[in-house]
Design a protein around this motif. Structure first.
Motif, PDB file in Angstrom:
ATOM      1  N   GLU A 133       0.852  -1.183   0.000  1.00 42.11           N
ATOM      2  CA  GLU A 133       0.000   0.000   0.000  1.00 42.11           C
ATOM      3  C   GLU A 133       0.895   1.243   0.000  1.00 42.11           C
ATOM      4  O   GLU A 133       1.883   1.304   0.713  1.00 42.11           O
ATOM      5  CB  GLU A 133      -0.903  -0.012   1.232  1.00 42.11           C
ATOM      6  CG  GLU A 133      -1.942   1.066   1.218  1.00 42.11           C
ATOM      7  CD  GLU A 133      -2.911   0.929   2.381  1.00 42.11           C
ATOM      8  OE1 GLU A 133      -4.047   0.488   2.144  1.00 42.11           O
ATOM      9  OE2 GLU A 133      -2.517   1.244   3.524  1.00 42.11           O
ATOM     10  N   LEU A 139       4.001   5.749  -8.669  1.00 39.98           N
ATOM     11  CA  LEU A 139       2.780   5.099  -9.136  1.00 39.98           C
ATOM     12  C   LEU A 139       2.315   5.730 -10.439  1.00 39.98           C
ATOM     13  O   LEU A 139       1.978   6.915 -10.478  1.00 39.98           O
ATOM     14  CB  LEU A 139       1.688   5.211  -8.069  1.00 39.98           C
ATOM     15  CG  LEU A 139       0.396   4.468  -8.327  1.00 39.98           C
ATOM     16  CD1 LEU A 139       0.638   2.963  -8.299  1.00 39.98           C
ATOM     17  CD2 LEU A 139      -0.632   4.836  -7.281  1.00 39.98           C
ATOM     18  N   ALA A 186      -3.651  11.081  -8.375  1.00 38.90           N
ATOM     19  CA  ALA A 186      -4.399  10.717  -7.167  1.00 38.90           C
ATOM     20  C   ALA A 186      -4.417  11.923  -6.238  1.00 38.90           C
ATOM     21  O   ALA A 186      -3.670  12.880  -6.428  1.00 38.90           O
ATOM     22  CB  ALA A 186      -3.737   9.530  -6.492  1.00 38.90           C
ATOM     23  N   LEU A 234      -3.282   3.669  -1.759  1.00 43.14           N
ATOM     24  CA  LEU A 234      -3.605   2.821  -2.897  1.00 43.14           C
ATOM     25  C   LEU A 234      -2.796   1.534  -2.875  1.00 43.14           C
ATOM     26  O   LEU A 234      -1.612   1.543  -2.555  1.00 43.14           O
ATOM     27  CB  LEU A 234      -3.329   3.570  -4.205  1.00 43.14           C
ATOM     28  CG  LEU A 234      -4.031   4.921  -4.359  1.00 43.14           C
ATOM     29  CD1 LEU A 234      -3.503   5.658  -5.571  1.00 43.14           C
ATOM     30  CD2 LEU A 234      -5.526   4.723  -4.469  1.00 43.14           C
ATOM     31  N   TYR A 260      -0.794  -1.417  -4.670  1.00 45.03           N
ATOM     32  CA  TYR A 260       0.004  -1.429  -5.888  1.00 45.03           C
ATOM     33  C   TYR A 260       0.779  -2.733  -6.028  1.00 45.03           C
ATOM     34  O   TYR A 260       0.944  -3.491  -5.076  1.00 45.03           O
ATOM     35  CB  TYR A 260       0.978  -0.252  -5.918  1.00 45.03           C
ATOM     36  CG  TYR A 260       2.103  -0.339  -4.912  1.00 45.03           C
ATOM     37  CD1 TYR A 260       3.314  -0.935  -5.236  1.00 45.03           C
ATOM     38  CD2 TYR A 260       1.960   0.170  -3.627  1.00 45.03           C
ATOM     39  CE1 TYR A 260       4.350  -1.024  -4.322  1.00 45.03           C
ATOM     40  CE2 TYR A 260       2.985   0.097  -2.710  1.00 45.03           C
ATOM     41  CZ  TYR A 260       4.172  -0.499  -3.060  1.00 45.03           C
ATOM     42  OH  TYR A 260       5.191  -0.591  -2.146  1.00 45.03           O
ATOM     43  N   CYS A 304       5.541   1.368  -9.745  1.00 48.02           N
ATOM     44  CA  CYS A 304       4.363   0.632  -9.310  1.00 48.02           C
ATOM     45  C   CYS A 304       3.242   0.764 -10.331  1.00 48.02           C
ATOM     46  O   CYS A 304       3.090   1.793 -10.969  1.00 48.02           O
ATOM     47  CB  CYS A 304       3.833   1.208  -7.994  1.00 48.02           C
ATOM     48  SG  CYS A 304       5.061   1.385  -6.709  1.00 48.02           S
ATOM     49  N   LYS A 305       2.465  -0.296 -10.429  1.00 42.03           N
ATOM     50  CA  LYS A 305       1.234  -0.188 -11.201  1.00 42.03           C
ATOM     51  C   LYS A 305       0.090  -0.375 -10.216  1.00 42.03           C
ATOM     52  O   LYS A 305       0.183  -1.160  -9.273  1.00 42.03           O
ATOM     53  CB  LYS A 305       1.190  -1.188 -12.341  1.00 42.03           C
ATOM     54  CG  LYS A 305       1.022  -2.630 -11.964  1.00 42.03           C
ATOM     55  CD  LYS A 305       0.915  -3.478 -13.213  1.00 42.03           C
ATOM     56  CE  LYS A 305       0.520  -4.900 -12.869  1.00 42.03           C
ATOM     57  NZ  LYS A 305       0.255  -5.683 -14.066  1.00 42.03           N
ATOM     58  N   PRO A 306      -0.982   0.392 -10.390  1.00 44.74           N
ATOM     59  CA  PRO A 306      -2.102   0.291  -9.462  1.00 44.74           C
ATOM     60  C   PRO A 306      -2.709  -1.106  -9.478  1.00 44.74           C
ATOM     61  O   PRO A 306      -2.790  -1.732 -10.537  1.00 44.74           O
ATOM     62  CB  PRO A 306      -3.111   1.316  -9.982  1.00 44.74           C
ATOM     63  CG  PRO A 306      -2.371   2.172 -10.933  1.00 44.74           C
ATOM     64  CD  PRO A 306      -1.208   1.375 -11.438  1.00 44.74           C
ATOM     65  N   ASP A 307      -3.093  -1.580  -8.334  1.00 44.29           N
ATOM     66  CA  ASP A 307      -3.781  -2.871  -8.237  1.00 44.29           C
ATOM     67  C   ASP A 307      -5.279  -2.590  -8.219  1.00 44.29           C
ATOM     68  O   ASP A 307      -5.913  -2.589  -7.181  1.00 44.29           O
ATOM     69  CB  ASP A 307      -3.343  -3.609  -6.973  1.00 44.29           C
ATOM     70  CG  ASP A 307      -3.968  -4.991  -6.875  1.00 44.29           C
ATOM     71  OD1 ASP A 307      -4.556  -5.448  -7.883  1.00 44.29           O
ATOM     72  OD2 ASP A 307      -3.896  -5.594  -5.802  1.00 44.29           O
ATOM     73  N   ASP A 308      -5.805  -2.296  -9.382  1.00 45.27           N
ATOM     74  CA  ASP A 308      -7.242  -2.067  -9.491  1.00 45.27           C
ATOM     75  C   ASP A 308      -7.743  -2.672 -10.788  1.00 45.27           C
ATOM     76  O   ASP A 308      -6.980  -3.159 -11.608  1.00 45.27           O
ATOM     77  CB  ASP A 308      -7.597  -0.576  -9.396  1.00 45.27           C
ATOM     78  CG  ASP A 308      -6.965   0.270 -10.485  1.00 45.27           C
ATOM     79  OD1 ASP A 308      -6.543  -0.291 -11.523  1.00 45.27           O
ATOM     80  OD2 ASP A 308      -6.879   1.484 -10.310  1.00 45.27           O
ATOM     81  N   GLU A 335      -6.587  -1.230 -14.833  1.00 45.99           N
ATOM     82  CA  GLU A 335      -5.146  -1.134 -15.001  1.00 45.99           C
ATOM     83  C   GLU A 335      -4.784  -0.484 -16.328  1.00 45.99           C
ATOM     84  O   GLU A 335      -5.253  -0.901 -17.381  1.00 45.99           O
ATOM     85  CB  GLU A 335      -4.508  -2.514 -14.927  1.00 45.99           C
ATOM     86  CG  GLU A 335      -4.554  -3.116 -13.542  1.00 45.99           C
ATOM     87  CD  GLU A 335      -3.809  -4.429 -13.487  1.00 45.99           C
ATOM     88  OE1 GLU A 335      -3.013  -4.723 -14.387  1.00 45.99           O
ATOM     89  OE2 GLU A 335      -4.038  -5.164 -12.521  1.00 45.99           O
TER      90      GLU A 335
END
Length: 167
Positions: free
Chosen positions: A37, A74, A79, A85, A87, A107-111, A114
């Motif tokens: 996070e 990120l 944001a 968030l 990641y 980092c790539k967002p973990d959502d 993507e």
């Protein structure tokens, strides 16, 4: 009468349990898989302070502090400051700033939305060479002459090793 009542109750319970199960095609609500996070300290478009790295050009990514000399970078839309968030680390950008090793974990967002489709650094590096070059140029532009040196990219394994030391 009792049999009708029991049948109706069983039918209602069956319908409710079916509604709560996640569909087989994965189209149910998204659940993050990452254990990492990042709290956003500097949203995309802001200038970094002297304590991090004096910048002349606004950031093109969101940044959060992970440790003294380790930051999360990120990618994705801007944001809000203070957002936390989830990641997935896919790489790290290292350079030396006045004899101090600085690490920016890519980092790539973990959502579910993507923007980065790559699963790891090597895949991302090959398909997104323009972004890699843009990030590298951003850091080199913001480093004054003879202040920064040894700019290098490293893969997701190196990023995970850095994150192990942060935790």
């Amino acid at each position: 009468m009792t049999i009708k009542y029991i049948s109706i109750c069983l039918l209602i319970m069956t319908i409710l349990s079916a509604c709560q199960q996640k569909p087989a095609d994965g189209s149910g609500p998204y659940e993050p898989i990452s254990e990492f996070e990042l709290k956003i300290d500097y949203p995309s478009g802001s200038l970094l302070p002297d304590s991090v790295m004096k910048t002349k050009v606004p950031t093109i990514f969101n940044i959060g502090r992970l440790n003294d000399n380790v930051y999360g970078m990120l990618l994705g839309p801007a944001a809000s400051k203070g957002d936390k968030l989830k990641y997935i680390p896919i790489g790290v950008y290292n350079f030396t700033l006045d004899s101090t090793l600085m690490s920016f974990v890519l980092c790539k967002p973990d959502d579910e939305y993507e923007l980065i489709k790559a699963a790891n650094y090597n895949e991302w590096s090959m398909s997104e060479i323009r972004y890699k070059s843009l990030i590298d140029s951003w850091f080199k532009t913001n480093c004054e002459l003879n202040v920064c040196s040894q700019h290098e990219w490293a893969n997701d394994l190196k990023a995970l090793r850095i994150l192990e030391q942060v935790q």
